[in-house]
Design a protein around this motif. Structure first.
Motif, PDB file in Angstrom:
ATOM      1  N   LEU A  10       0.545  20.424 106.135  1.00  0.00           N
ATOM      2  CA  LEU A  10       0.942  20.954 104.820  1.00  0.00           C
ATOM      3  C   LEU A  10       0.997  19.859 103.756  1.00  0.00           C
ATOM      4  O   LEU A  10       1.793  19.910 102.826  1.00  0.00           O
ATOM      5  N   SER A  11       0.137  18.858 103.879  1.00  0.00           N
ATOM      6  CA  SER A  11       0.032  17.814 102.861  1.00  0.00           C
ATOM      7  C   SER A  11      -0.836  18.338 101.721  1.00  0.00           C
ATOM      8  O   SER A  11      -1.975  18.771 101.950  1.00  0.00           O
ATOM      9  N   VAL A  12      -0.311  18.319 100.511  1.00  0.00           N
ATOM     10  CA  VAL A  12      -0.991  18.926  99.361  1.00  0.00           C
ATOM     11  C   VAL A  12      -1.204  17.898  98.256  1.00  0.00           C
ATOM     12  O   VAL A  12      -0.346  17.040  98.014  1.00  0.00           O
ATOM     13  N   LYS A  13      -2.368  17.998  97.599  1.00  0.00           N
ATOM     14  CA  LYS A  13      -2.681  17.097  96.492  1.00  0.00           C
ATOM     15  C   LYS A  13      -3.190  17.900  95.301  1.00  0.00           C
ATOM     16  O   LYS A  13      -3.902  18.885  95.446  1.00  0.00           O
ATOM     17  N   VAL A  14      -2.805  17.420  94.121  1.00  0.00           N
ATOM     18  CA  VAL A  14      -3.238  18.056  92.873  1.00  0.00           C
ATOM     19  C   VAL A  14      -4.685  17.678  92.602  1.00  0.00           C
ATOM     20  O   VAL A  14      -5.066  16.508  92.680  1.00  0.00           O
ATOM     21  N   SER A  15      -5.495  18.670  92.269  1.00  0.00           N
ATOM     22  CA  SER A  15      -6.890  18.442  91.931  1.00  0.00           C
ATOM     23  C   SER A  15      -7.203  19.236  90.668  1.00  0.00           C
ATOM     24  O   SER A  15      -6.316  19.621  89.929  1.00  0.00           O
ATOM     25  N   GLY A  16      -8.484  19.484  90.394  1.00  0.00           N
ATOM     26  CA  GLY A  16      -8.867  20.329  89.260  1.00  0.00           C
ATOM     27  C   GLY A  16      -8.433  19.789  87.913  1.00  0.00           C
ATOM     28  O   GLY A  16      -7.808  20.506  87.126  1.00  0.00           O
ATOM     29  N   LEU A  17      -8.770  18.536  87.623  1.00  0.00           N
ATOM     30  CA  LEU A  17      -8.318  17.887  86.385  1.00  0.00           C
ATOM     31  C   LEU A  17      -9.323  17.985  85.236  1.00  0.00           C
ATOM     32  O   LEU A  17      -9.275  17.186  84.302  1.00  0.00           O
ATOM     33  N   ALA A  18     -10.219  18.956  85.276  1.00  0.00           N
ATOM     34  CA  ALA A  18     -11.259  19.057  84.253  1.00  0.00           C
ATOM     35  C   ALA A  18     -10.678  19.276  82.862  1.00  0.00           C
ATOM     36  O   ALA A  18     -11.114  18.657  81.881  1.00  0.00           O
ATOM     37  N   GLU A  59       3.709   9.250  83.833  1.00  0.00           N
ATOM     38  CA  GLU A  59       3.003   7.973  83.851  1.00  0.00           C
ATOM     39  C   GLU A  59       1.809   7.932  82.903  1.00  0.00           C
ATOM     40  O   GLU A  59       1.453   6.865  82.395  1.00  0.00           O
ATOM     41  N   HIS A  60       1.188   9.078  82.658  1.00  0.00           N
ATOM     42  CA  HIS A  60      -0.056   9.077  81.872  1.00  0.00           C
ATOM     43  C   HIS A  60      -0.033  10.065  80.714  1.00  0.00           C
ATOM     44  O   HIS A  60      -1.053  10.212  80.035  1.00  0.00           O
ATOM     45  N   ARG A  61       1.093  10.755  80.516  1.00  0.00           N
ATOM     46  CA  ARG A  61       1.217  11.731  79.436  1.00  0.00           C
ATOM     47  C   ARG A  61       0.091  12.774  79.509  1.00  0.00           C
ATOM     48  O   ARG A  61      -0.481  13.171  78.480  1.00  0.00           O
ATOM     49  N   LEU A  62      -0.212  13.178  80.717  1.00  0.00           N
ATOM     50  CA  LEU A  62      -1.284  14.140  80.952  1.00  0.00           C
ATOM     51  C   LEU A  62      -0.709  15.512  81.289  1.00  0.00           C
ATOM     52  O   LEU A  62       0.147  15.643  82.160  1.00  0.00           O
ATOM     53  N   VAL A  63      -1.185  16.514  80.593  1.00  0.00           N
ATOM     54  CA  VAL A  63      -0.908  17.902  80.939  1.00  0.00           C
ATOM     55  C   VAL A  63      -2.085  18.404  81.759  1.00  0.00           C
ATOM     56  O   VAL A  63      -3.239  18.278  81.336  1.00  0.00           O
ATOM     57  N   HIS A  64      -1.820  18.950  82.926  1.00  0.00           N
ATOM     58  CA  HIS A  64      -2.902  19.357  83.829  1.00  0.00           C
ATOM     59  C   HIS A  64      -3.782  20.428  83.199  1.00  0.00           C
ATOM     60  O   HIS A  64      -5.007  20.308  83.170  1.00  0.00           O
ATOM     61  N   GLU A  83     -17.043   7.910  81.579  1.00  0.00           N
ATOM     62  CA  GLU A  83     -15.669   8.131  81.134  1.00  0.00           C
ATOM     63  C   GLU A  83     -14.867   8.886  82.194  1.00  0.00           C
ATOM     64  O   GLU A  83     -13.676   8.639  82.389  1.00  0.00           O
ATOM     65  N   LEU A  84     -15.535   9.825  82.877  1.00  0.00           N
ATOM     66  CA  LEU A  84     -14.870  10.556  83.956  1.00  0.00           C
ATOM     67  C   LEU A  84     -14.467   9.613  85.081  1.00  0.00           C
ATOM     68  O   LEU A  84     -13.359   9.715  85.630  1.00  0.00           O
ATOM     69  N   ALA A  85     -15.341   8.677  85.410  1.00  0.00           N
ATOM     70  CA  ALA A  85     -15.015   7.682  86.433  1.00  0.00           C
ATOM     71  C   ALA A  85     -13.835   6.816  85.991  1.00  0.00           C
ATOM     72  O   ALA A  85     -12.915   6.545  86.780  1.00  0.00           O
ATOM     73  N   LEU A  86     -13.836   6.385  84.750  1.00  0.00           N
ATOM     74  CA  LEU A  86     -12.734   5.580  84.219  1.00  0.00           C
ATOM     75  C   LEU A  86     -11.429   6.372  84.241  1.00  0.00           C
ATOM     76  O   LEU A  86     -10.361   5.830  84.541  1.00  0.00           O
ATOM     77  N   ARG A 138      -7.997  14.459  77.290  1.00  0.00           N
ATOM     78  CA  ARG A 138      -7.873  13.016  77.134  1.00  0.00           C
ATOM     79  C   ARG A 138      -9.100  12.433  76.422  1.00  0.00           C
ATOM     80  O   ARG A 138      -8.976  11.527  75.581  1.00  0.00           O
ATOM     81  N   ARG A 139     -10.264  12.956  76.723  1.00  0.00           N
ATOM     82  CA  ARG A 139     -11.504  12.409  76.158  1.00  0.00           C
ATOM     83  C   ARG A 139     -11.668  12.744  74.684  1.00  0.00           C
ATOM     84  O   ARG A 139     -12.085  11.911  73.887  1.00  0.00           O
ATOM     85  N   THR A 140     -11.338  13.976  74.303  1.00  0.00           N
ATOM     86  CA  THR A 140     -11.588  14.428  72.938  1.00  0.00           C
ATOM     87  C   THR A 140     -10.338  14.503  72.079  1.00  0.00           C
ATOM     88  O   THR A 140     -10.437  14.670  70.869  1.00  0.00           O
ATOM     89  N   GLY A 141      -9.175  14.398  72.711  1.00  0.00           N
ATOM     90  CA  GLY A 141      -7.931  14.512  71.955  1.00  0.00           C
ATOM     91  C   GLY A 141      -7.376  15.920  71.934  1.00  0.00           C
ATOM     92  O   GLY A 141      -6.233  16.138  71.551  1.00  0.00           O
TER      93      GLY A 141
END
Length: 406
Positions: free
Chosen positions: A241-249, A222-227, A140-143, A255-258
């Motif tokens: 200074l290129s930055v990317k968002v990570s840490g989506l645990a 796009e995904h209705r996701l709160v970080h 599920e994490l991969a998906l 998303r998985r449990t609601g």
């Protein structure tokens, strides 16, 4: 004749009379034996299936033949959905080295070689003794990453391996890496870590903040996701200074449990980064992330100081925050401080949307100072842990900083 007949009848009567008790013993015994045989067959069938499941979850060196692979596929949800992400046969993962133990298993660094091109990657693996539930969650994490990580400001999954063991996910490696560690290294002038980056100034804070806001806005729109865990430690910084968002645990768990359980939120996100409504155990919203974004601005302009420096983590409560405001840090311009306060408004309805934040960062960029930021004190990581109120999980990452810095 009569005598003989009488004898015959007499002997017959005697046989029938003697067989009655014997029948009462034999028939129930046969029924019990047949019942025991059926139960034995059922138990044997159950144990055989359980053994097959256990064998499918062993490390790859213990798996023999395609039957184990078929069992594994039956345990994973929709493996065909990841067919385009499965690592191609002509790709080779080499020079793998252990970094740390992650939530699902070891996290490593390696080199992905494909058609003569070598790419540095981070490898998140699933531990070999995982049960069927853990296998399903890992798939599920991969998906999840395949679906949401398609923006230039969100760290990307490159490939995965979920059709055979060992299972792993391959992510692009961003160097130098962790934004918080970069801020500390710039503060200390650590050579090698920040040499490839330009001097970090207030203007740099604007540029980095805009990229983070863009990534968070993409996840939300796009995904209705709160970080759920916006902080310097959750962002990755690369060259230029290129930055990317990570840490989506936290986002993945929601998303998985609601929903994210209250105990999980408290364990994964330190109190000093949580909005007042989160401290009151109310549902997390995008504007809760905006509060944390304001704290991120404070982290960057102070080169990695913990927020609310004059408050102990145990003092972080809605009552305290109702009458408290982040103090203006040294080297922080008025426009940036106003944005920081705007993001950290008590009422979440009064906080800006990401689109508004991006516009404000653009419009105030010309006001930002360009001289390199300086901090009056060196960073004592042990003291930082105490003042920031880090959980054991986050302390592990600061330990990784200490190893790289020394």
């Amino acid at each position: 004749m009569d005598v003989q007949a009488a004898c015959n009848i007499s002997s017959l009567d005697c046989d029938e009379e003697g067989s009655g008790p014997l029948a009462l013993i034999i028939i129930p015994s046969l029924l019990a034996l047949s019942t025991l045989t059926v139960i034995t067959l059922i138990i044997w069938s159950f144990l055989s299936r359980r053994t097959a499941v256990q064998r499918s979850l062993l490390p790859s060196q213990y798996i023999n033949g395609p039957s184990s692979l078929q069992t594994l596929r039956s345990l994973t949800p929709g493996p065909d959905a990841l067919s385009l992400w499965e690592i191609p046969a002509h790709c080779h993962l080499e020079e793998v080295e252990f970094l740390e133990n992650g939530h699902y298993g070891p996290i490593c660094r390696g080199q992905l070689k494909r058609e003569g091109v070598t790419t540095s990657v981070v490898v998140k693996t699933l531990k070999g003794n995982s049960n069927s539930l853990e296998v399903n969650v890992f798939v599920e994490l991969a998906l999840f990453h395949a679906a949401v990580c398609k923006h230039e400001r969100v760290v990307r999954m490159l490939h995965c391996q979920t059709r055979r063991l060992p299972m792993y996910l391959l992510f692009e490696e961003i160097a130098p890496g962790n934004l918080l560690h970069f801020l500390w290294s710039f503060r200390e002038g650590v050579s090698g870590f920040c040499d490839q980056l330009q001097a970090f100034s207030e203007r740099s804070v604007y540029l980095v903040a805009k990229q983070v806001a863009s990534g968070l806005d993409y996840l939300l729109s796009e995904h209705r996701l709160v970080h759920g865990d916006v902080a310097a430690r959750s962002m990755l910084i690369g060259s230029g200074l290129s930055v990317k968002v990570s840490g989506l645990a936290v986002a993945f768990e929601a998303r998985r449990t609601g929903a994210v359980r209250k105990d999980e939120w408290g364990g994964k996100v330190p109190l000093k980064w949580q909005a007042p409504e989160r401290l009151m155990k109310l549902p997390v919203t995008a504007r809760s992330d905006v509060w944390s974004f304001g704290i991120l601005l404070y982290e960057m302009i102070t080169l990695g100081d913990p927020p609310f420096p004059d408050l102990d983590p145990s003092e972080m409560s809605p009552k305290t925050l109702a009458n408290y405001r982040l103090k203006r840090p040294e080297n922080c311009g008025g426009a940036l401080y106003d944005l920081m306060k705007y993001c950290c408004m008590w009422n979440f309805k009064h906080r800006p949307a990401y689109s508004d934040i991006i516009k404000l960062l653009d419009s105030y960029l010309h006001l930002a100072d360009t001289k390199p930021l300086r901090a009056a004190q060196s960073m004592d990581v042990s003291e930082y842990r105490k003042r920031a109120g880090l959980s054991r999980e986050h302390r592990k990452h600061e330990h990784e900083y200490l190893k790289s810095a020394h």
